[in-house]
Design a protein around this motif. Structure first.
Motif, short mmCIF file in Angstrom:
data_model
loop_
_atom_site.label_atom_id
_atom_site.label_comp_id
_atom_site.label_asym_id
_atom_site.label_seq_id
_atom_site.Cartn_x
_atom_site.Cartn_y
_atom_site.Cartn_z
N GLU A 1 71.76 -44.00 -32.30
CA GLU A 1 70.73 -44.61 -33.15
C GLU A 1 69.55 -43.67 -33.34
N ILE A 2 69.17 -42.92 -32.31
CA ILE A 2 68.09 -41.95 -32.44
C ILE A 2 68.47 -40.88 -33.47
N HIS A 3 69.70 -40.41 -33.39
CA HIS A 3 70.17 -39.40 -34.35
C HIS A 3 70.03 -39.89 -35.79
N LYS A 4 70.26 -41.18 -36.00
CA LYS A 4 70.25 -41.73 -37.35
C LYS A 4 68.84 -42.05 -37.86
N THR A 5 67.93 -42.40 -36.96
CA THR A 5 66.66 -42.98 -37.38
C THR A 5 65.43 -42.13 -37.08
N CYS A 6 65.59 -41.05 -36.32
CA CYS A 6 64.46 -40.23 -35.91
C CYS A 6 64.73 -38.76 -36.24
N LEU A 7 63.70 -37.94 -36.14
CA LEU A 7 63.88 -36.49 -36.20
C LEU A 7 63.91 -35.98 -34.76
N TRP A 8 64.86 -35.11 -34.45
CA TRP A 8 65.04 -34.68 -33.07
C TRP A 8 65.55 -33.25 -33.02
N ALA A 9 65.40 -32.63 -31.86
CA ALA A 9 65.90 -31.28 -31.63
C ALA A 9 66.02 -31.06 -30.13
N VAL A 10 66.75 -30.02 -29.76
CA VAL A 10 66.88 -29.66 -28.35
C VAL A 10 66.54 -28.18 -28.17
N GLY A 11 66.14 -27.84 -26.95
CA GLY A 11 65.95 -26.46 -26.54
C GLY A 11 66.73 -26.23 -25.27
N VAL A 12 67.50 -25.16 -25.22
CA VAL A 12 68.38 -24.87 -24.09
C VAL A 12 68.02 -23.52 -23.49
N VAL A 13 67.96 -23.46 -22.16
CA VAL A 13 67.73 -22.20 -21.46
C VAL A 13 68.86 -22.00 -20.46
N ASP A 14 69.53 -20.86 -20.55
CA ASP A 14 70.74 -20.63 -19.77
C ASP A 14 70.46 -20.23 -18.33
N VAL A 15 71.54 -20.19 -17.56
CA VAL A 15 71.44 -19.91 -16.12
C VAL A 15 70.84 -18.54 -15.85
N GLU A 16 71.24 -17.55 -16.63
CA GLU A 16 70.74 -16.20 -16.41
C GLU A 16 69.21 -16.15 -16.54
N THR A 17 68.69 -16.86 -17.53
CA THR A 17 67.24 -16.89 -17.71
C THR A 17 66.56 -17.68 -16.59
N ILE A 18 67.18 -18.79 -16.19
CA ILE A 18 66.64 -19.57 -15.07
C ILE A 18 66.49 -18.69 -13.83
N ASP A 19 67.52 -17.91 -13.53
CA ASP A 19 67.47 -17.04 -12.35
C ASP A 19 66.45 -15.92 -12.50
N ARG A 20 66.21 -15.50 -13.73
CA ARG A 20 65.30 -14.39 -13.96
C ARG A 20 63.84 -14.81 -13.92
N ILE A 21 63.52 -15.98 -14.49
CA ILE A 21 62.10 -16.35 -14.62
C ILE A 21 61.71 -17.53 -13.74
N ASN A 22 62.63 -18.20 -13.10
CA ASN A 22 62.52 -19.37 -12.22
C ASN A 22 62.64 -20.67 -13.03
N ILE A 23 62.99 -21.74 -12.36
CA ILE A 23 63.34 -22.97 -13.05
C ILE A 23 62.13 -23.62 -13.71
N PHE A 24 60.95 -23.50 -13.12
CA PHE A 24 59.77 -24.09 -13.75
C PHE A 24 59.48 -23.41 -15.08
N ALA A 25 59.44 -22.09 -15.07
CA ALA A 25 59.18 -21.35 -16.30
C ALA A 25 60.28 -21.61 -17.33
N ALA A 26 61.52 -21.73 -16.88
CA ALA A 26 62.63 -22.01 -17.79
C ALA A 26 62.49 -23.39 -18.42
N THR A 27 62.00 -24.35 -17.64
CA THR A 27 61.78 -25.69 -18.18
C THR A 27 60.69 -25.67 -19.25
#
Length: 212
Positions: free
Chosen positions: A66-92
């Motif tokens: 229903e959100i897909h149909k009625t709202c505007l939405w997007a996602v942002g993804v950060v991969d494992v390699e980046t998580i390990d490089r910059i830490n999970i807080f910064a990746a979030t």
């Protein structure tokens, strides 16, 4: 939750003022990416939006559709390699920045305000964050409809990623545990060692690698 006045935009009547909600999924797991969702609520956004962790799998799927149909939405993804490089807080923080940027590109305008679940925002913490009118709300995924919708989008997207990864690495049970450190997941790690999708900066994985 009370919604402010609304107005039409691009075929979807968006809630006004334009308030972007952002939340993340996957900050705590031992494997897989961290994902942020960003949502601008539509006039016909579904009722019953809540923290994605409080919803059943079937209800999350229904609300996501229903959100897909009625709202505007997007996602942002950060991969494992980046998580390990910059830490999970910064990746979030980076995932939230990517989600916000993607949604603004899709919408064609900047939000009047950004609401983020938690006690910190990417402002001053993530390169590329450009929205000064941002506010962090502890428990916002259960109290602010836009954040609730973002939490559902983020969790659903990440769970799908983990189910795909589970097909190549079935021994870890990611289709069930989404990469979290369950007893079964930890037992599989001890038996098979870490995969390329495990976060090597996380203590359980680092300790296991020392043993292998």
């Amino acid at each position: 939750m009370t919604l402010p006045s609304i107005g039409p935009y691009g075929g979807i009547a968006l809630v006004r003022p334009h308030v972007m909600g952002i939340d993340e999924a996957g900050r705590g797991p031992l494997a897989g990416p961290v994902v942020a969702g960003a949502v601008l609520l539509g006039k016909n956004a579904p009722a019953g939006l809540d923290d994605s962790k409080k919803l059943s799998a079937s209800r999350r799927l229904q609300l996501e559709t229903e959100i897909h149909k009625t709202c505007l939405w997007a996602v942002g993804v950060v991969d494992v390699e980046t998580i390990d490089r910059i830490n999970i807080f910064a990746a979030t923080m980076l995932a939230m920045t990517r989600a916000a940027s993607s949604l603004c590109s899709k919408a064609g305008f900047e939000p009047d305000e950004v609401l983020i679940d938690g006690n910190k925002t990417p402002e001053g913490r993530s390169e590329g964050w450009r929205w000064p009118n941002v506010r962090a709300i502890v428990g916002g995924d259960g109290s602010e409809a836009a954040i609730s919708a973002a939490s559902i989008i983020a969790k659903q997207h990440r769970d799908r990623i983990m189910r795909v990864l589970a097909q190549a690495f079935p021994m870890y049970g990611w289709e069930r545990n989404a990469g979290y450190g369950t007893a079964g997941h930890l037992a599989a790690l001890r038996e098979h060692g870490p995969s390329p999708h495990h976060r090597r900066s996380f203590a359980p994985i680092a300790q296991l690698e020392m043993a292998f």
